[in-house]
Design a protein around this motif. Structure first.
Motif, PDB file in Angstrom:
ATOM      1  N   SER A 113       0.831  -1.190   0.000  1.00 22.62           N
ATOM      2  CA  SER A 113       0.000   0.000   0.000  1.00 22.62           C
ATOM      3  C   SER A 113       0.869   1.244   0.000  1.00 22.62           C
ATOM      4  N   VAL A 114       0.365   2.260  -0.692  1.00 21.97           N
ATOM      5  CA  VAL A 114       1.112   3.509  -0.788  1.00 21.97           C
ATOM      6  C   VAL A 114       0.221   4.621  -0.254  1.00 21.97           C
ATOM      7  N   LEU A 115       0.779   5.411   0.629  1.00 20.30           N
ATOM      8  CA  LEU A 115       0.034   6.538   1.179  1.00 20.30           C
ATOM      9  C   LEU A 115       0.737   7.805   0.728  1.00 20.30           C
ATOM     10  N   MET A 116       0.008   8.665   0.064  1.00 20.61           N
ATOM     11  CA  MET A 116       0.604   9.927  -0.352  1.00 20.61           C
ATOM     12  C   MET A 116      -0.109  11.029   0.413  1.00 20.61           C
ATOM     13  N   ILE A 146      -4.370   7.314  -1.428  1.00 18.34           N
ATOM     14  CA  ILE A 146      -3.933   5.993  -0.960  1.00 18.34           C
ATOM     15  C   ILE A 146      -4.042   5.068  -2.161  1.00 18.34           C
ATOM     16  N   ALA A 147      -3.046   4.220  -2.347  1.00 23.03           N
ATOM     17  CA  ALA A 147      -3.173   3.169  -3.348  1.00 23.03           C
ATOM     18  C   ALA A 147      -2.893   1.844  -2.674  1.00 23.03           C
ATOM     19  N   VAL A 148      -3.783   0.878  -2.905  1.00 22.80           N
ATOM     20  CA  VAL A 148      -3.587  -0.447  -2.302  1.00 22.80           C
ATOM     21  C   VAL A 148      -3.630  -1.494  -3.405  1.00 22.80           C
ATOM     22  N   PRO A 149      -2.719  -2.458  -3.339  1.00 24.44           N
ATOM     23  CA  PRO A 149      -2.717  -3.490  -4.381  1.00 24.44           C
ATOM     24  C   PRO A 149      -3.894  -4.437  -4.223  1.00 24.44           C
ATOM     25  N   LEU A 150      -4.397  -4.934  -5.353  1.00 21.99           N
ATOM     26  CA  LEU A 150      -5.386  -6.020  -5.334  1.00 21.99           C
ATOM     27  C   LEU A 150      -4.574  -7.307  -5.368  1.00 21.99           C
ATOM     28  N   ARG A 151      -4.613  -8.023  -4.251  1.00 26.69           N
ATOM     29  CA  ARG A 151      -3.714  -9.150  -4.095  1.00 26.69           C
ATOM     30  C   ARG A 151      -4.547 -10.383  -3.815  1.00 26.69           C
ATOM     31  N   VAL A 152      -4.294 -11.444  -4.579  1.00 26.80           N
ATOM     32  CA  VAL A 152      -5.023 -12.679  -4.303  1.00 26.80           C
ATOM     33  C   VAL A 152      -4.173 -13.853  -4.736  1.00 26.80           C
ATOM     34  N   ARG A 153      -4.191 -14.899  -3.962  1.00 27.48           N
ATOM     35  CA  ARG A 153      -3.425 -16.116  -4.223  1.00 27.48           C
ATOM     36  C   ARG A 153      -1.979 -15.784  -4.617  1.00 27.48           C
ATOM     37  N   GLY A 154      -1.377 -14.877  -3.852  1.00 27.83           N
ATOM     38  CA  GLY A 154       0.034 -14.577  -4.042  1.00 27.83           C
ATOM     39  C   GLY A 154       0.362 -13.720  -5.250  1.00 27.83           C
ATOM     40  N   ARG A 155      -0.658 -13.249  -5.947  1.00 27.70           N
ATOM     41  CA  ARG A 155      -0.399 -12.429  -7.128  1.00 27.70           C
ATOM     42  C   ARG A 155      -1.031 -11.062  -6.947  1.00 27.70           C
ATOM     43  N   VAL A 156      -0.390 -10.036  -7.525  1.00 26.49           N
ATOM     44  CA  VAL A 156      -1.002  -8.712  -7.539  1.00 26.49           C
ATOM     45  C   VAL A 156      -1.646  -8.529  -8.908  1.00 26.49           C
ATOM     46  N   THR A 157      -2.959  -8.345  -8.920  1.00 20.88           N
ATOM     47  CA  THR A 157      -3.671  -8.276 -10.197  1.00 20.88           C
ATOM     48  C   THR A 157      -4.052  -6.850 -10.571  1.00 20.88           C
ATOM     49  N   PHE A 191      -7.583   5.647  -3.826  1.00 23.23           N
ATOM     50  CA  PHE A 191      -8.556   6.526  -3.188  1.00 23.23           C
ATOM     51  C   PHE A 191      -7.902   7.876  -3.018  1.00 23.23           C
ATOM     52  N   ALA A 192      -8.642   8.937  -3.341  1.00 23.24           N
ATOM     53  CA  ALA A 192      -8.074  10.268  -3.168  1.00 23.24           C
ATOM     54  C   ALA A 192      -9.090  11.105  -2.420  1.00 23.24           C
ATOM     55  N   SER A 193      -8.568  12.041  -1.660  1.00 22.56           N
ATOM     56  CA  SER A 193      -9.455  12.789  -0.798  1.00 22.56           C
ATOM     57  C   SER A 193      -9.102  14.260  -0.815  1.00 22.56           C
ATOM     58  N   GLU A 194     -10.109  15.049  -0.535  1.00 17.92           N
ATOM     59  CA  GLU A 194      -9.916  16.488  -0.606  1.00 17.92           C
ATOM     60  C   GLU A 194      -9.242  16.999   0.666  1.00 17.92           C
ATOM     61  N   GLY A 195      -9.893  16.824   1.793  1.00 22.52           N
ATOM     62  CA  GLY A 195      -9.358  17.482   2.966  1.00 22.52           C
ATOM     63  C   GLY A 195      -8.751  16.568   4.000  1.00 22.52           C
ATOM     64  N   ARG A 196      -9.155  15.307   3.998  1.00 21.82           N
ATOM     65  CA  ARG A 196      -8.776  14.493   5.150  1.00 21.82           C
ATOM     66  C   ARG A 196      -7.321  14.070   5.088  1.00 21.82           C
ATOM     67  N   GLU A 197      -6.835  13.783   6.254  1.00 15.94           N
ATOM     68  CA  GLU A 197      -5.471  13.291   6.358  1.00 15.94           C
ATOM     69  C   GLU A 197      -5.548  11.793   6.570  1.00 15.94           C
ATOM     70  N   TYR A 198      -5.074  11.013   5.583  1.00 16.88           N
ATOM     71  CA  TYR A 198      -5.097   9.560   5.761  1.00 16.88           C
ATOM     72  C   TYR A 198      -4.082   9.163   6.821  1.00 16.88           C
ATOM     73  N   ASP A 199      -4.450   8.186   7.614  1.00 15.52           N
ATOM     74  CA  ASP A 199      -3.490   7.673   8.583  1.00 15.52           C
ATOM     75  C   ASP A 199      -3.371   6.157   8.419  1.00 15.52           C
ATOM     76  N   SER A 200      -2.628   5.546   9.321  1.00 17.34           N
ATOM     77  CA  SER A 200      -2.366   4.118   9.155  1.00 17.34           C
ATOM     78  C   SER A 200      -3.654   3.303   9.303  1.00 17.34           C
ATOM     79  N   ALA A 201      -4.600   3.817  10.086  1.00 23.21           N
ATOM     80  CA  ALA A 201      -5.875   3.098  10.217  1.00 23.21           C
ATOM     81  C   ALA A 201      -6.612   3.101   8.880  1.00 23.21           C
ATOM     82  N   ASP A 202      -6.545   4.223   8.167  1.00 20.25           N
ATOM     83  CA  ASP A 202      -7.169   4.289   6.842  1.00 20.25           C
ATOM     84  C   ASP A 202      -6.512   3.292   5.892  1.00 20.25           C
ATOM     85  N   LEU A 203      -5.182   3.226   5.982  1.00 21.71           N
ATOM     86  CA  LEU A 203      -4.457   2.294   5.117  1.00 21.71           C
ATOM     87  C   LEU A 203      -4.905   0.855   5.392  1.00 21.71           C
TER      88      LEU A 203
END
Lengths: 587, 124
Positions: free
Chosen positions: A269-272, A302-313, A318-330
């Motif tokens: 997962s990537v948090l920007m 935030i970008a999260v990989p779609l991962r299933v059976r050991g592969r990233v498909t 997700f992008a947001s206007e005002g909120r601050e993403y945190d680790s719980a969001d991730l």
């Protein structure tokens, strides 16, 4: 009413406001800032939260006394690297008082910000929660310099405490958030399970993700060397133009730089926290889209990989206007993406299974069709033979016997092809290589076709000066030649067929050319695929899987097969076989 | 004097099938013409000097011109549209009944009795 008189009652009001529930956090801060600006007599009051990666301050909410009326703003980000003196000045002070903002060294790097807003003086108060600095309450006096009084600073400190209380109240409700998130995920799972087919799942995923995970959501998936956009959604009308732009930009190469691509490449997962327009510009995002991003106020991603059976498909972004993403969001985004990935995978497996069943039905239909012709010849002959013998019509008996012989061979070839196809379908196409002379094998197979081609009035020209030695599976290779000759006889319009075998560089090349109608269009590789939709009858020559069987057997030997329309009419199929070493050995 | 009956036209892309049909039908007293697809069948039937056919025994899946295209051309041609057609197919149910302009549909593989009975019944 003087500032002093107002102070007591206002602080009480502020403390009360600070105790409001979390979902009213925004309203609380809005009210606090308005009263704050009124009491202090400043044009601008704002609360900024402190972020760690990268070190920055992000405007949660700003109150601005402006014409025609007051307004609120949010989303601006100040990076520490752009104004390090300001960040260090904020550390370790109760209050940062700057009476004359013009030319103060602590504001180095903020000159543009100050000039554009005509700021004369600044009174900033770090906000602490549980002993940790979490943000800054800022007051900006517009116009001339201003000396801040002790009352001013005391009042500002009191306001900062009110904001801290509101922040604490927000933190307390995080436990409730956890529960809400669990319910959200469970409901998502149920919704996704009802979605079918795959595109529908993607659409459900992006609509469901907003607004919980962001203002904008989109889902991308790998497809060969490309990344395809499956679905994108923005809840707010002001983001529609941006979503349309995103739609138009895809597909992009797998190597392209973008948030989703990062998640797919890095498998994480990537948090920007701050969407960096310079980075996006470098990544090749067009200027008009950058402008849209800037105008839309989308600040965090935030970008999260779609991962299933050991592969990233793929990935969800997700992008947001005002909120601050945190680790719980991730974590939530990760769990959400996992639900989506599993559902997409299930849908895909189901579709593959359905296609496989359809292919098997088609295979059986074609097999039964192909078997009926030789069976008709055999049945009619058997019925007629006794009568012909009684009538001493031995010439007719001989004709029927010859036909029976040819059709019996044909049945044997069809049965072999069915067996090959079924082994291929089950992934059990075994190759048992041994030292053979391919030229001899081709001559033998062509010899077995002699009766058939003579009957069809076809000239079969074999150019197989041997020996062409190598390690190949003799039975499978016989099937290859049989399938190619079957096709050539069937589609060769009774014109000559040329077969050639030649050794080259340790391997061998086999060519079969007919002079028939050729393919109605350029065949491409899909002619070798089993049971394509909109079938070209040629691909279905013989048992409808002839070329597919050839392709699979040749591939299992480590070789290649291609088919194209020949110059001057007809079709050429070229089989390239490597020598002994490259062949894949299977028991 | 016995009037000669026009021949049966057998249309199939398999040479052995044509051969077997020829032998068994000739043995049963019919004259036989053969064609390898719909196109050849039309050419046969339109030859000015050639004999008309008393019946057309028609395979369905053939290269160049299949049965459906042949049937469409036949309907357009007043000289051909009255020649009875018997279709031979692996899967008669695929058509959902007897197609228009077709006298009968026989299922492959077919025995000699079925074949001769159909010809006796429908030949003009």
């Amino acid at each position: 009413m003087s500032h002093g008189e107002m102070k007591g009652s206002t602080v009480a009001a502020l403390l009360q406001l600070g105790a409001r529930a979390k979902d009213a956090w925004e309203d609380t801060v809005q009210d606090v800032l308005r009263i704050d600006a009124d009491v202090l007599g400043v044009e601008r009051a704002s609360y900024w939260s402190l972020r760690e990666t990268p070190p920055s301050l992000a405007c949660e909410l700003g109150y601005v006394v402006a014409r025609p009326g007051p307004l609120f703003e949010r989303g601006l980000v100040l990076l520490e690297r752009d104004c390090p003196a300001y960040f260090s000045a904020l550390r370790g002070v109760r209050v940062l008082e700057i009476a004359d903002a013009g030319g103060d060294p602590r504001l180095a790097g903020l000159e543009d910000y100050i000039a554009r807003r005509a700021i004369g003086a600044i009174l900033d108060v770090p906000v602490f929660v549980a002993g940790r600095q979490v943000g800054v309450l800022c007051h900006e006096h517009v116009g001339s310099p201003r000396a801040w009084s002790e009352r001013d600073t005391e009042f500002a400190l009191a306001v900062s405490h009110a904001i801290a209380s509101a922040l604490e109240a927000r933190a307390r409700s995080q436990a409730e958030d956890q529960e809400r998130r669990a319910v959200f995920l469970a409901e998502t799972s149920a919704l996704l399970a009802e979605s079918f087919p795959g595109d529908r799942v993607a659409l459900t995923a992006v609509t469901r993700a907003t607004p919980t995970l962001g203002d904008i959501a989109f889902l991308v998936e790998s497809e060969g060397d490309l990344v395809q956009l499956r679905a994108a959604f923005a809840r707010r009308p002001e983001h529609q133009a941006l979503v349309e732009k995103i739609h138009r930009r895809y597909p992009v190469p797998a190597s392209a730089v973008h948030l989703g691509g990062e998640a797919m490449r890095e498998h994480q997962s990537v948090l920007m926290p701050v969407i960096d327009l310079a980075w996006l510009r470098e990544a090749g995002i067009p200027e008009d889209e950058l402008r849209l991003i800037a105008e839309s106020n989308v600040r965090n991603g935030i970008a999260v990989p779609l991962r299933v059976r050991g592969r990233v498909t793929g990935a969800m972004v997700f992008a947001s206007e005002g909120r601050e993403y945190d680790s719980a969001d991730l974590r939530l985004a990760d769990a959400f993406a996992h639900e989506v990935a599993v559902t997409l995978d299930n849908v895909r497996l189901y579709e593959q299974m359905r296609a496989a069943i359809g292919a098997r039905d088609e295979f059986l239909r074609m097999a039964s069709h192909e078997l009926r012709t030789p069976l008709t010849a055999l049945t009619l002959s058997a019925d007629a033979l006794a009568g012909l013998v009684d009538a001493h019509d031995f010439e007719s008996v001989a004709r029927l016997s010859a036909a029976i012989g040819r059709q019996a061979k044909r049945l044997a070839r069809l049965v072999n092809r069915m067996l090959d196809a079924s082994q291929i379908g089950a992934g059990e196409l075994g190759i048992q290589p041994e030292e053979i002379d391919l030229a001899q094998l081709v001559r033998d197979v062509a010899g077995a076709f002699a009766g058939e081609v003579r009957r069809a009035g076809v000239d079969l020209v074999v150019d197989a000066e041997g020996p062409v030695l190598g390690r190949w599976d003799p039975i499978r290779m016989e099937h290859v030649v049989n399938n190619l000759l079957d096709n050539a006889v069937k589609f060769g319009a009774h014109r000559p067929i040329d077969v050639g075998v030649h050794a080259h560089g340790g391997g061998a090349t086999l060519t079969v050319r007919d002079h028939g109608e050729g393919f109605s269009r350029h065949p491409g590789d899909d002619v070798f695929r089993r049971f394509r939709g909109g079938l070209d009858e040629r691909a279905f020559g013989g048992l409808g899987v002839g070329l597919h069987v050839v392709h699979e057997i040749v591939a299992a030997h480590g070789g290649k097969v291609s088919a194209h329309n020949a110059e001057g009419g007809g079709t050429v199929v070229v089989v390239d076989l490597p020598g002994a070493d490259a062949s894949r050995r299977e028991a | 004097m016995v009037t000669r009956r026009p021949p049966v036209l057998v249309v199939d892309d398999d040479d052995d099938i044509l051969d077997v049909y020829s032998v068994v039908l000739e043995d049963a007293g019919y004259e036989v013409m053969t064609a390898r697809n719909g196109q050849e069948a039309l050419e046969r039937l339109r030859r000015p000097e050639g004999p008309n056919a008393s019946l057309i025994l028609l395979d369905v899946m053939m290269p160049v011109m299949n049965a459906w295209e042949f049937l469409a051309r036949r309907i357009e041609d007043p000289k051909l549209r009255n020649i009875p057609v018997v279709l031979c197919t692996g899967d008669p149910r695929a058509f959902g009944g007897t197609p228009e302009g077709v006298a009968a549909v026989l299922q492959k593989p077919l025995g000699l009795d079925t074949l001769l009975e159909a010809i006796r019944r429908y030949a003009a």
